[in-house]
Scaffold this motif. Structure first.
Motif, mmCIF file in Angstrom:
data_model
loop_
_atom_site.group_PDB
_atom_site.id
_atom_site.type_symbol
_atom_site.label_atom_id
_atom_site.label_comp_id
_atom_site.label_asym_id
_atom_site.label_seq_id
_atom_site.Cartn_x
_atom_site.Cartn_y
_atom_site.Cartn_z
ATOM 1 N N LEU A 192 44.894 19.522 75.155
ATOM 2 C CA LEU A 192 44.829 18.735 74.019
ATOM 3 C C LEU A 192 44.006 17.644 73.866
ATOM 4 N N SER A 193 44.362 16.728 75.118
ATOM 5 C CA SER A 193 43.369 15.300 75.215
ATOM 6 C C SER A 193 41.884 15.801 75.617
ATOM 7 N N ALA A 194 41.779 16.892 76.180
ATOM 8 C CA ALA A 194 40.333 17.314 76.610
ATOM 9 C C ALA A 194 39.759 17.572 75.121
ATOM 10 N N ARG A 195 40.153 18.004 74.182
ATOM 11 C CA ARG A 195 39.715 18.331 72.838
ATOM 12 C C ARG A 195 39.401 17.103 72.286
ATOM 13 N N VAL A 196 40.309 16.122 72.313
ATOM 14 C CA VAL A 196 40.123 14.857 71.834
ATOM 15 C C VAL A 196 38.685 14.145 72.446
ATOM 16 N N ALA A 197 38.689 14.067 73.729
ATOM 17 C CA ALA A 197 37.390 13.550 74.508
ATOM 18 C C ALA A 197 36.313 14.242 73.954
ATOM 19 N N GLU A 198 36.359 15.387 73.563
ATOM 20 C CA GLU A 198 35.075 16.083 73.174
ATOM 21 C C GLU A 198 34.675 15.663 71.964
ATOM 22 N N MET A 199 35.799 15.410 70.944
ATOM 23 C CA MET A 199 35.597 14.709 69.572
ATOM 24 C C MET A 199 34.786 13.641 69.620
ATOM 25 N N ALA A 200 35.417 12.714 70.363
ATOM 26 C CA ALA A 200 35.217 11.288 70.586
ATOM 27 C C ALA A 200 33.860 11.203 71.101
ATOM 28 N N ALA A 201 33.480 11.811 72.372
ATOM 29 C CA ALA A 201 31.954 11.995 72.824
ATOM 30 C C ALA A 201 30.914 12.095 71.513
ATOM 31 N N ALA A 202 31.399 13.108 70.857
ATOM 32 C CA ALA A 202 30.585 13.606 69.622
ATOM 33 C C ALA A 202 30.279 12.406 68.704
ATOM 34 N N GLN A 203 31.512 11.502 68.586
ATOM 35 C CA GLN A 203 31.406 10.308 67.529
ATOM 36 C C GLN A 203 30.798 9.105 68.240
ATOM 37 N N GLY A 204 30.592 9.009 69.742
ATOM 38 C CA GLY A 204 30.127 7.844 70.405
ATOM 39 C C GLY A 204 31.403 6.966 70.377
ATOM 40 N N ALA A 205 32.646 7.690 70.327
ATOM 41 C CA ALA A 205 33.611 6.803 70.765
ATOM 42 C C ALA A 205 34.468 6.839 72.082
ATOM 43 N N GLU A 206 35.672 6.161 72.435
ATOM 44 C CA GLU A 206 36.383 6.098 73.530
ATOM 45 C C GLU A 206 37.683 6.834 73.553
ATOM 46 N N THR A 207 38.083 7.276 74.664
ATOM 47 C CA THR A 207 39.313 7.820 74.765
ATOM 48 C C THR A 207 40.118 7.368 75.974
ATOM 49 N N VAL A 208 41.438 7.314 75.900
ATOM 50 C CA VAL A 208 42.033 6.701 77.356
ATOM 51 C C VAL A 208 43.400 7.681 76.969
ATOM 52 N N VAL A 209 43.703 8.398 78.258
ATOM 53 C CA VAL A 209 44.635 9.360 78.310
ATOM 54 C C VAL A 209 46.088 8.473 78.846
ATOM 55 N N VAL A 210 47.292 8.606 78.243
ATOM 56 C CA VAL A 210 48.194 7.461 78.491
ATOM 57 C C VAL A 210 49.436 8.553 78.263
ATOM 58 N N SER A 211 50.559 8.320 79.060
ATOM 59 C CA SER A 211 51.846 8.991 78.712
ATOM 60 C C SER A 211 52.684 7.524 78.329
ATOM 61 N N ALA A 212 52.993 7.712 76.906
ATOM 62 C CA ALA A 212 54.042 6.525 76.428
ATOM 63 C C ALA A 212 55.253 6.603 77.237
ATOM 64 N N LYS A 213 55.754 7.626 77.467
ATOM 65 C CA LYS A 213 57.141 7.657 78.249
ATOM 66 C C LYS A 213 56.996 6.941 79.615
ATOM 67 N N ILE A 214 55.963 7.346 80.566
ATOM 68 C CA ILE A 214 55.742 6.598 81.602
ATOM 69 C C ILE A 214 55.454 5.194 81.613
ATOM 70 N N GLU A 215 54.664 4.992 80.611
ATOM 71 C CA GLU A 215 54.381 3.344 80.424
ATOM 72 C C GLU A 215 55.730 2.461 80.199
ATOM 73 N N GLU A 216 56.484 3.168 79.409
ATOM 74 C CA GLU A 216 57.911 2.577 78.826
ATOM 75 C C GLU A 216 58.845 2.268 80.160
ATOM 76 N N GLU A 217 58.772 3.116 81.001
ATOM 77 C CA GLU A 217 59.694 3.396 81.981
ATOM 78 C C GLU A 217 58.802 2.367 83.046
ATOM 79 N N VAL A 218 57.631 2.251 83.458
ATOM 80 C CA VAL A 218 56.962 0.859 84.290
ATOM 81 C C VAL A 218 57.225 -0.270 83.792
ATOM 82 N N SER A 219 57.224 -0.618 82.399
ATOM 83 C CA SER A 219 57.169 -1.981 81.854
ATOM 84 C C SER A 219 58.811 -2.354 82.067
ATOM 85 N N GLN A 220 59.757 -1.612 82.265
ATOM 86 C CA GLN A 220 61.061 -1.822 82.557
ATOM 87 C C GLN A 220 61.572 -2.175 83.900
ATOM 88 N N LEU A 221 60.476 -1.881 84.949
ATOM 89 C CA LEU A 221 60.668 -2.364 86.362
ATOM 90 C C LEU A 221 60.377 -3.885 86.770
#
Length: 366
Positions: free
Chosen positions: A220-249
């Protein structure tokens, strides 16, 4: 000088979870129902920059002060927002006040988390939000034509330029192309910005994936990256769940160990923040000394006096020159005195364009 990115997206895509992790607060309630964020929550986040520690180590600064980016968590948008559906009017008003958009897209399957459209499709979701922004822009611009035409007939030169921009923007929008794709001349930029078009804002797509896909993304994120490339936009892959856990450490060492165990080199949030910073076309310069090493933010293209003004308006008003050292020279040679001895400290005047990483000491007189 404040710079902010609005976190937007459909309900239940992980916006508020990401916001909480970004700001390491519980300020935004993350819940499994639409519109859990009613008023926009605002948080300030430090921009990760390894250069600060390296500069500070050389000057033996007592304190390190990073530069910041403001993040705004905005209520979820639904189809029909441009006509007032859901919290549409409020959403559009809030996003109008931001400088750039971090568009969170749901790129994970989870039967326990509902989706407002009933199925997972990040491309459709991106198009839904983009369409609502463009529809709102079209409505706004169409209302301006008659008043501007009257002003043009009255020989108002500013109105001539504004009407031209309105007409060119409408032509793009009616073809389904966002206003940020309009080619704007340097002398039109100020007038174009005053149009306050939602679809003119730069966009970063943040693909919220499941934990197992945090390192490399998924289909799914690969499809977004393809769309963004066509638009000249940027993408970042992130797991909000992991980031939430990291922020609590508790500390940096624990966070590093946790990320390493998951096969991640750095927190996804660091990439989001850096990309947001880049999205706004911002650069960093530094000041350093025994008391502190500090990062400062200016637009790419800022002149010496404008950079001085970020520190204090008196510095800009009475600007004489800036003693300037390139970051790499400072590191390679081991500090200010060694740079001076090597003849690599520069005296820069009022027309100097600040470069990313410059270490500066301003001389002024008021």
């Amino acid at each position: 000088m404040g710079f902010n990115c609005g976190i937007v997206g459909l309900p239940n895509v992980g916006k508020s979870t990401l916001f909480n992790a970004l700001t390491a607060t519980a300020g935004a309630e993350a819940a499994n129902f639409p519109f859990c964020t009613i008023e926009p929550n605002v948080g300030r986040v430090s921009v990760p920059d390894d250069r600060l520690k390296k500069i500070s180590a050389i000057t033996k600064s007592a304190k390190i002060v990073p530069t910041h980016l403001e993040i705004v968590d905005i209520a979820g948008l639904v189809r029909g927002a441009s006509k007032g559906e859901g919290l549409g009017n409020q959403f559009l008003a809030n996003i109008r006040e931001t400088d750039a958009i971090i568009h969170v897209l749901r790129c994970f399957e989870d039967d326990n988390v509902t989706h407002v459209e009933g199925a997972i499709d990040p491309i459709r979701d991106a198009e839904t939000v983009e369409t609502e922004l463009m529809l709102s822009d079209m409505e706004s611009l169409e209302k301006r034509i008659i008043p501007l035409e009257k002003r043009v007939r009255g020989n108002d030169k500013d109105a001539v330029q504004q009407l031209s921009l309105v007409q060119k923007s409408l032509a793009l929008l009616r073809d389904g192309i966002p206003a940020r794709k309009l080619i704007v001349a340097d002398d039109e930029r100020k007038a174009f910005k005053m149009l306050q078009l939602l679809s003119s804002k730069p966009v970063l797509y943040a693909c919220n994936v499941e934990e197992d896909s945090a390192a490399i993304g998924n289909s799914l994120s690969a499809r977004v990256a393809e769309m963004a490339a066509a638009q000249g936009a940027e993408t970042v892959v992130v797991s909000a769940k992991i980031e939430e856990e990291v922020s609590q450490l508790g500390n940096a060492e624990e966070k590093a160990e946790f990320l390493e165990a998951l096969g991640l080199e750095e927190a996804g949030l660091d990439r989001v923040i850096r990309s947001g910073y880049s999205l706004l076309k911002l650069i960093t310069f530094f000041t350093t000394g025994p008391k502190e090493t500090r990062a400062w933010t200016v637009f790419d293209g800022a002149l010496g006096p404008q950079a001085a003004g970020v520190i204090h308006t008196d510095f800009e008003r009475g600007y004489i020159k800036a003693e300037t050292i390139a970051y790499q020279d400072f590191i390679d040679l081991g500090g200010e005195q060694a740079v001076k001895d090597a003849g690599k400290m520069r005296q820069e005047g009022k027309t100097y364009r600040v470069k990313d990483g410059d270490i500066m000491l301003f001389r002024f007189n008021v």
